[in-house]
Motif scaffolding. Structure first.
Motif, PDB file in Angstrom:
ATOM      1  N   ASN A 142     -10.109  -4.532 -13.493  1.00  0.00           N
ATOM      2  CA  ASN A 142      -8.802  -4.663 -12.837  1.00  0.00           C
ATOM      3  C   ASN A 142      -8.017  -3.372 -12.941  1.00  0.00           C
ATOM      4  O   ASN A 142      -7.445  -2.903 -11.962  1.00  0.00           O
ATOM      5  N   LEU A 143      -7.980  -2.813 -14.155  1.00  0.00           N
ATOM      6  CA  LEU A 143      -7.199  -1.585 -14.360  1.00  0.00           C
ATOM      7  C   LEU A 143      -7.797  -0.431 -13.563  1.00  0.00           C
ATOM      8  O   LEU A 143      -7.072   0.381 -12.992  1.00  0.00           O
ATOM      9  N   ALA A 144      -9.136  -0.371 -13.510  1.00  0.00           N
ATOM     10  CA  ALA A 144      -9.785   0.703 -12.757  1.00  0.00           C
ATOM     11  C   ALA A 144      -9.431   0.604 -11.280  1.00  0.00           C
ATOM     12  O   ALA A 144      -9.390   1.605 -10.576  1.00  0.00           O
ATOM     13  N   ASN A 145      -9.158  -0.637 -10.810  1.00  0.00           N
ATOM     14  CA  ASN A 145      -8.841  -0.841  -9.398  1.00  0.00           C
ATOM     15  C   ASN A 145      -7.348  -0.990  -9.144  1.00  0.00           C
ATOM     16  O   ASN A 145      -6.943  -1.553  -8.128  1.00  0.00           O
ATOM     17  N   ALA A 146      -6.534  -0.497 -10.059  1.00  0.00           N
ATOM     18  CA  ALA A 146      -5.084  -0.639  -9.905  1.00  0.00           C
ATOM     19  C   ALA A 146      -4.575   0.099  -8.679  1.00  0.00           C
ATOM     20  O   ALA A 146      -3.497  -0.194  -8.181  1.00  0.00           O
ATOM     21  N   ASN A 147      -5.336   1.063  -8.174  1.00  0.00           N
ATOM     22  CA  ASN A 147      -4.914   1.806  -6.989  1.00  0.00           C
ATOM     23  C   ASN A 147      -5.838   1.587  -5.799  1.00  0.00           C
ATOM     24  O   ASN A 147      -5.804   2.331  -4.839  1.00  0.00           O
ATOM     25  N   THR A 148      -6.698   0.556  -5.857  1.00  0.00           N
ATOM     26  CA  THR A 148      -7.621   0.300  -4.749  1.00  0.00           C
ATOM     27  C   THR A 148      -6.915  -0.509  -3.665  1.00  0.00           C
ATOM     28  O   THR A 148      -6.367  -1.568  -3.953  1.00  0.00           O
ATOM     29  N   THR A 149      -6.929  -0.022  -2.448  1.00  0.00           N
ATOM     30  CA  THR A 149      -6.256  -0.714  -1.343  1.00  0.00           C
ATOM     31  C   THR A 149      -6.827  -2.110  -1.151  1.00  0.00           C
ATOM     32  O   THR A 149      -8.035  -2.283  -1.066  1.00  0.00           O
TER      33      THR A 149
ATOM     34  N   VAL B 201       3.274  -3.661  -0.187  1.00  0.00           N
ATOM     35  CA  VAL B 201       2.899  -2.946   1.026  1.00  0.00           C
ATOM     36  C   VAL B 201       3.490  -1.536   0.971  1.00  0.00           C
ATOM     37  O   VAL B 201       4.658  -1.366   0.652  1.00  0.00           O
ATOM     38  N   THR B 202       2.656  -0.545   1.234  1.00  0.00           N
ATOM     39  CA  THR B 202       3.196   0.827   1.264  1.00  0.00           C
ATOM     40  C   THR B 202       3.130   1.373   2.673  1.00  0.00           C
ATOM     41  O   THR B 202       2.204   1.076   3.436  1.00  0.00           O
ATOM     42  N   GLN B 203       4.105   2.171   2.989  1.00  0.00           N
ATOM     43  CA  GLN B 203       4.224   2.781   4.317  1.00  0.00           C
ATOM     44  C   GLN B 203       3.352   4.038   4.320  1.00  0.00           C
ATOM     45  O   GLN B 203       3.476   4.891   3.450  1.00  0.00           O
ATOM     46  N   THR B 204       2.426   4.142   5.276  1.00  0.00           N
ATOM     47  CA  THR B 204       1.602   5.340   5.356  1.00  0.00           C
ATOM     48  C   THR B 204       1.810   6.060   6.688  1.00  0.00           C
ATOM     49  O   THR B 204       1.535   7.245   6.804  1.00  0.00           O
ATOM     50  N   ASN B 205       2.282   5.309   7.706  1.00  0.00           N
ATOM     51  CA  ASN B 205       2.486   5.822   9.064  1.00  0.00           C
ATOM     52  C   ASN B 205       1.187   6.213   9.762  1.00  0.00           C
ATOM     53  O   ASN B 205       1.227   6.752  10.855  1.00  0.00           O
TER      54      ASN B 205
ATOM     55  N   ARG C 217      -9.407  -7.169   2.831  1.00  0.00           N
ATOM     56  CA  ARG C 217      -7.957  -7.031   2.972  1.00  0.00           C
ATOM     57  C   ARG C 217      -7.597  -5.550   3.084  1.00  0.00           C
ATOM     58  O   ARG C 217      -6.427  -5.205   3.217  1.00  0.00           O
ATOM     59  N   ASP C 218      -8.616  -4.700   2.977  1.00  0.00           N
ATOM     60  CA  ASP C 218      -8.381  -3.264   3.026  1.00  0.00           C
ATOM     61  C   ASP C 218      -8.316  -2.820   4.480  1.00  0.00           C
ATOM     62  O   ASP C 218      -9.316  -2.808   5.175  1.00  0.00           O
ATOM     63  N   GLY C 219      -7.130  -2.445   4.940  1.00  0.00           N
ATOM     64  CA  GLY C 219      -6.962  -2.087   6.355  1.00  0.00           C
ATOM     65  C   GLY C 219      -6.844  -0.601   6.603  1.00  0.00           C
ATOM     66  O   GLY C 219      -6.236  -0.183   7.578  1.00  0.00           O
ATOM     67  N   SER C 220      -7.437   0.209   5.714  1.00  0.00           N
ATOM     68  CA  SER C 220      -7.403   1.657   5.967  1.00  0.00           C
ATOM     69  C   SER C 220      -8.552   1.998   6.915  1.00  0.00           C
ATOM     70  O   SER C 220      -9.653   2.329   6.486  1.00  0.00           O
ATOM     71  N   LEU C 221      -8.266   1.882   8.210  1.00  0.00           N
ATOM     72  CA  LEU C 221      -9.301   2.054   9.221  1.00  0.00           C
ATOM     73  C   LEU C 221      -9.274   3.480   9.779  1.00  0.00           C
ATOM     74  O   LEU C 221      -8.287   4.190   9.643  1.00  0.00           O
ATOM     75  N   SER C 222     -10.402   3.870  10.379  1.00  0.00           N
ATOM     76  CA  SER C 222     -10.442   5.189  11.015  1.00  0.00           C
ATOM     77  C   SER C 222     -11.432   5.106  12.181  1.00  0.00           C
ATOM     78  O   SER C 222     -11.965   4.031  12.482  1.00  0.00           O
TER      79      SER C 222
ATOM     80  N   GLU D  11      -1.884  -2.526   2.223  1.00  0.00           N
ATOM     81  CA  GLU D  11      -1.599  -3.427   1.110  1.00  0.00           C
ATOM     82  C   GLU D  11      -2.183  -2.813  -0.158  1.00  0.00           C
ATOM     83  O   GLU D  11      -3.365  -2.491  -0.211  1.00  0.00           O
ATOM     84  N   THR D  12      -1.352  -2.648  -1.171  1.00  0.00           N
ATOM     85  CA  THR D  12      -1.856  -2.059  -2.410  1.00  0.00           C
ATOM     86  C   THR D  12      -2.570  -3.132  -3.226  1.00  0.00           C
ATOM     87  O   THR D  12      -2.513  -4.319  -2.902  1.00  0.00           O
ATOM     88  N   SER D  13      -3.198  -2.702  -4.290  1.00  0.00           N
ATOM     89  CA  SER D  13      -3.861  -3.620  -5.215  1.00  0.00           C
ATOM     90  C   SER D  13      -2.812  -4.557  -5.809  1.00  0.00           C
ATOM     91  O   SER D  13      -1.667  -4.157  -6.020  1.00  0.00           O
ATOM     92  N   ASN D  14      -3.166  -5.834  -6.058  1.00  0.00           N
ATOM     93  CA  ASN D  14      -2.185  -6.742  -6.665  1.00  0.00           C
ATOM     94  C   ASN D  14      -2.331  -6.804  -8.183  1.00  0.00           C
ATOM     95  O   ASN D  14      -1.859  -7.728  -8.826  1.00  0.00           O
TER      96      ASN D  14
END
Lengths: 261, 247
Positions: A25-32, A86-90, A116-121, A219-222
């Protein structure tokens, strides 16, 4: 076999597993889009050494019995699906799902996975893909020369083409599950359907209780790092106590062997 | 044959069993809803030819500690903790009604609601089943209300009520699976005064400090018994020596 020793040993095992869950959990504290795990403990079977209410003589009964517990085990890990912040990335292809539902991803073998990871490209064909390069399902292709991409809260994808013409080119759909905790995590921020999760209910974002999608946010990690740190302290102390119990039983047996020979 | 040796041996063996109970409590210091077991010693005189001079110690359950554990907020909808006294009714593996304080519930694909270990949660009528839902709310009296899949949030419907009971403690007994059951094997009636809170879990009620002190105490008592065995051994040796010198 000494039950007192093995009981404490199960405690060490369980606390060790709990520590692995906390560390993950801690290792994934910053996983989208990561959802935190929790280990569920359960006491193991009891040994009935002397049955309560057994006959002590023909006319009397034992008023108390003796049951010995055999320790603890971890029966399950369960994911906590509460919403992350939720963080704003624009970024025009960054999406967060607000509420229930998962984005659908086509895996290389053709099956569907959920995230739930919506960092698409975009890939080199203009297909919308995840950070790992797996395409979104239903597939969305952005034509070359597109000026801008707009994704509505209902998941509709529209573009302004090279000739400044606005057209709708696709629709993002979300999948929901009766028991989302039953989804099987496979890594890479992906989850797959299992017998426990039930079949996916696919729909347009914002309808039928599904959440909405929001462009330009992630959406950031919960994972609540404070909770995890407190859990870590608790786990560490419980581990120490079990280890102390083993030392104590060891000393008792040692005392026995040194004094009786 | 020195009978004192056997009295001391029984003592040592029973203390080791008490240590096992204590270690079981320590192992479950983080188990949700766990209730600590106690152990006490009962003196049991040995009757036979002559006077009952020997008294064995026999370890025996002093019952389960029914005090409440600490409540931990988890925020998960289907985590419930019983406020104060009372139990959640579940179906044991034997198909009979049993009671637990562990309220980390989950909803399965078929709509059945179970504990983390997979035991079905009961209502007055039988196992609790809920239709596919987007939102599940568990009320204070155990009422489960849902927003059915594909409906607007205002379509909140009540489905069923989780069975909550509060039988007298002296009638309860911990089974081999760790669940509590009525000693007579019957079913406890629903008690409307028992309430639960959702989003909260009750931790184990094992008192860590107390368990560690118990552990040390049992260790020293064990050593005392072993010392007695040692003394019995020395007595025998001395007697043997004196007799062999006399001849």
């Amino acid at each position: 076999m000494n039950l007192a020793l093995w009981s404490a040993k199960t405690g060490l095992d369980a606390q060790n597993t709990q520590m692995a869950v906390i560390a993950n959990n801690l290792a994934n504290a910053n996983t989208t889009g990561f959802k935190s795990d929790r280990a569920a403990f359960q006491d193991l079977l009891y040994q009935n050494v002397r049955q309560v209410g057994g006959q002590s003589t023909q006319n009397t009964q034992y008023s108390t019995g003796l049951t010995l517990g055999t320790g603890v085990s971890i029966v399950a890990t369960e994911k906590d699906y509460t919403q992350g912040s939720v963080t704003q990335t624009n970024g025009s292809l960054d999406l967060s799902v607000s509420g229930r539902g998962f984005l659908q991803i086509t895996m290389p073998d053709g099956t569907l996975a959920y995230t739930r990871d919506g960092s698409l490209s975009l890939d080199n064909q203009g297909n919308v893909v995840t950070a790992s390069g797996y395409p979104l399902s239903p597939a969305i292709t952005i034509p070359a020369g597109t000026q801008s991409v707009t994704i509505g809260t209902d998941g509709s994808v529209s573009i302004v083409s090279a000739t400044n013409k606005a057209t709708t080119i696709g629709q993002i759909q979300l999948a929901d599950f009766v028991n989302e905790e039953g989804l099987q995590p496979t890594g890479n921020n992906l989850l797959v359907e299992s017998a426990a999760s039930g079949a996916p209910q696919v729909g347009t974002p914002g309808t039928n209780g599904l959440g909405t999608v929001k462009q330009g946010t992630l959406e950031t990690s919960n994972v609540n790092t404070v909770t995890e740190l407190v859990n870590m302290i608790e786990t560490q102390r419980a581990y120490e106590m079990n280890s102390k119990a083993i030392t104590t039983v060891d000393q008792m047996l040692q005392f026995l062997t040194t004094n009786l020979q | 044959m020195d009978r004192g040796l056997y009295v001391a041996m029984t003592g040592a063996k029973q203390i080791m069993q008490a240590q096992a109970v204590n270690n079981h409590n320590i192992a479950n210091v983080n188990t949700v809803g766990f209730r600590a077991d106690g152990v006490s010693f009962v003196s049991q005189p040995i009757y036979g030819v002559g006077l009952p001079t020997r008294v064995n110690a026999v370890a025996s359950d002093s019952g389960t500690d029914f005090s409440s554990g600490v409540l931990q907020s988890t925020g998960r909808q289907t985590d419930v903790a019983v406020n104060g006294k009372g139990y959640i009714a579940v179906q044991g593996l034997d198909g009979k009604e049993a009671y637990t304080r562990a309220g980390d519930l989950r909803i399965n694909a078929d709509g059945s609601v179970t504990t983390a270990s997979g035991l079905p949660v009961l209502t007055e009528q039988g196992p609790l089943n809920i239709p596919p839902a987007t939102q599940v709310t568990i009320g204070n009296d155990g009422t489960v209300s849902i927003v059915p899949l594909g409906s607007a949030p205002d379509a909140n419907t009540q489905t069923d009520v989780i069975k909550l009971v509060n039988p007298p403690q002296q009638n309860l007994q911990k089974g081999e699976d760790g669940l509590l059951r009525l000693k007579d094997g019957g079913k406890a009636p629903t008690d409307p005064s028992v309430t639960i809170t959702s989003g909260v879990l009750e931790s184990s009620n094992v008192n860590a400090a107390q368990s560690l002190i118990n552990m040390i105490e049992l260790q020293r008592q064990y050593e005392l018994q072993v010392k007695s065995m040692n003394s019995a051994d020395q007595n025998e040796q001395t007697a043997e020596q004196m007799l062999s010198n006399a001849t």
